[in-house]
Design a protein around this motif. Structure first.
Motif: not given
Length: 345
Positions: A103-105, A128-130, A159-162
């Motif tokens: 996951a991208l958590d 930093y890129q997904i 994701q954005l908040e992290a």
């Protein structure tokens, strides 16, 4: 060398970006340092890597591209270069990365950032890129959205908040997406604007004579939303150089790894490459120069990610930035595109 701002608030980056996906596989450290030094001499200040590199991805080499780049970076003034890297998402079978990036958590994002910082030997990452979305969407040569493949995933807001917390902590300075579609880009932008979170400054997507899908919807969106395109694979995995039209050269990526880059194995690729190669030669240039000059000339391209496995290839990539295609040549390119439309989307 031209320099352009990345997005609305990002750093000034060179119009060419040196990609490092071959470092640690096709290029050893000595080759890589030679390329990196030549790129700096040419005015390139922008370098792109990823936690999964080099490619083809495998457990034995994972992270080596970042390590090599980090050893070179230690010899540079850190503020003079812009370093971009990427976090691997799920659904690609990379079980050796963080035990499988499920996951991208926040836990995965934080672990990925910390590991990249260590391999790069730096205190911060400029961009930093997904690497690809967590959610279901067609990518890497797939072309049709399949709603029956929907699955649970970490919401864009989470994701954005992290990522925002990592920005606040100084681990990363700017964020971007890769291999994204319009819906995903707008979700990140909408959530950022509504919640006061960092806006994405870039999207790294494929763009070449063989894949101009970006022009359909993303070009307009990125123009109005001030998101910069980092165009990757401008030579279509080397196909647009024409080198695979004959006997595949020894040592070339698809000679060594024939199962790699399957989007370029489609039957429409070869006739399109043949047509572009014929056009290039008719105007006194190499097929690679035509393909690169086309991408370099697009006003929606902030920076083009170039890659090379030899110094000769790198020099051709650099020289092509001086080539201005005549309007008649551009019209002929559009004519070929109309007959061979996006054979490798």
């Amino acid at each position: 060398m031209q320099y352009r701002r990345l997005g609305e608030s990002g750093p000034e980056v060179s119009s060419l970006c040196l990609g490092t996906m071959t470092f640690g596989e096709q290029n050893d450290a000595a080759d890589a340092f030679d390329q990196l030094d030549r790129a700096r001499d040419a005015g390139i200040n922008f370098f792109d890597t990823a936690e999964m590199y080099p490619v083809p991805a495998r457990a034995a080499t994972q992270g080596e591209s970042e390590r090599i780049l980090g050893r070179w970076l230690a010899r540079q003034r850190r503020e003079d270069v812009v370093i971009a890297t990427k976090v691997a998402g799920p659904a690609r079978g990379l079980d050796w990365i963080r035990g499988g990036p499920l996951a991208l958590d926040e836990a995965n994002l934080r672990a990925a950032v910390e590991a990249s910082l260590q391999r790069l030997g730096t205190d911060y990452i400029d961009l930093y890129q997904i690497h690809w979305p967590e959610r279901n969407q067609p990518m890497f040569g797939q072309w049709r959205y399949d709603p029956s493949s929907e699955r649970e995933c970490v919401p864009v807001r989470a994701q954005l908040e992290a990522l925002a917390r990592l920005v606040e902590e100084g681990r990363i300075r700017h964020i971007g997406l890769s291999n994204e579609h319009p819906w995903g880009v707008m979700q990140f932008l909408r959530q950022a604007d509504a919640l006061g979170l960092p806006r994405i400054v870039s999207i790294q997507n494929v763009y070449s004579l063989l894949s101009r899908v970006f022009e359909y919807g993303l070009a307009e969106m990125c123009h109005h939303e001030r998101v910069g395109l980092l165009a990757y694979s401008p030579l279509g995995f080397g196909h647009l150089s024409g080198k695979y039209l004959g006997v595949p050269p020894a040592g070339a990526r698809l000679t060594r790894f024939p199962a790699f880059g399957k989007r370029y194995a489609r039957p429409g690729v070869r006739p399109a490459v043949e047509a572009y190669a014929e056009l290039a030669r008719a105007h006194g240039m190499t097929p690679a120069t035509l393909a690169l000059a086309f991408v370099y000339s697009q006003d929606f391209v902030t920076s083009t990610v170039i890659g090379a496995t030899s110094r000769e290839q790198l020099e051709e990539n650099l020289a092509a930035r001086e080539v201005v295609l005549h309007p008649d040549v551009l019209a002929e390119i559009d004519g070929i595109h109309a007959r061979h439309t996006n054979p490798a989307p």
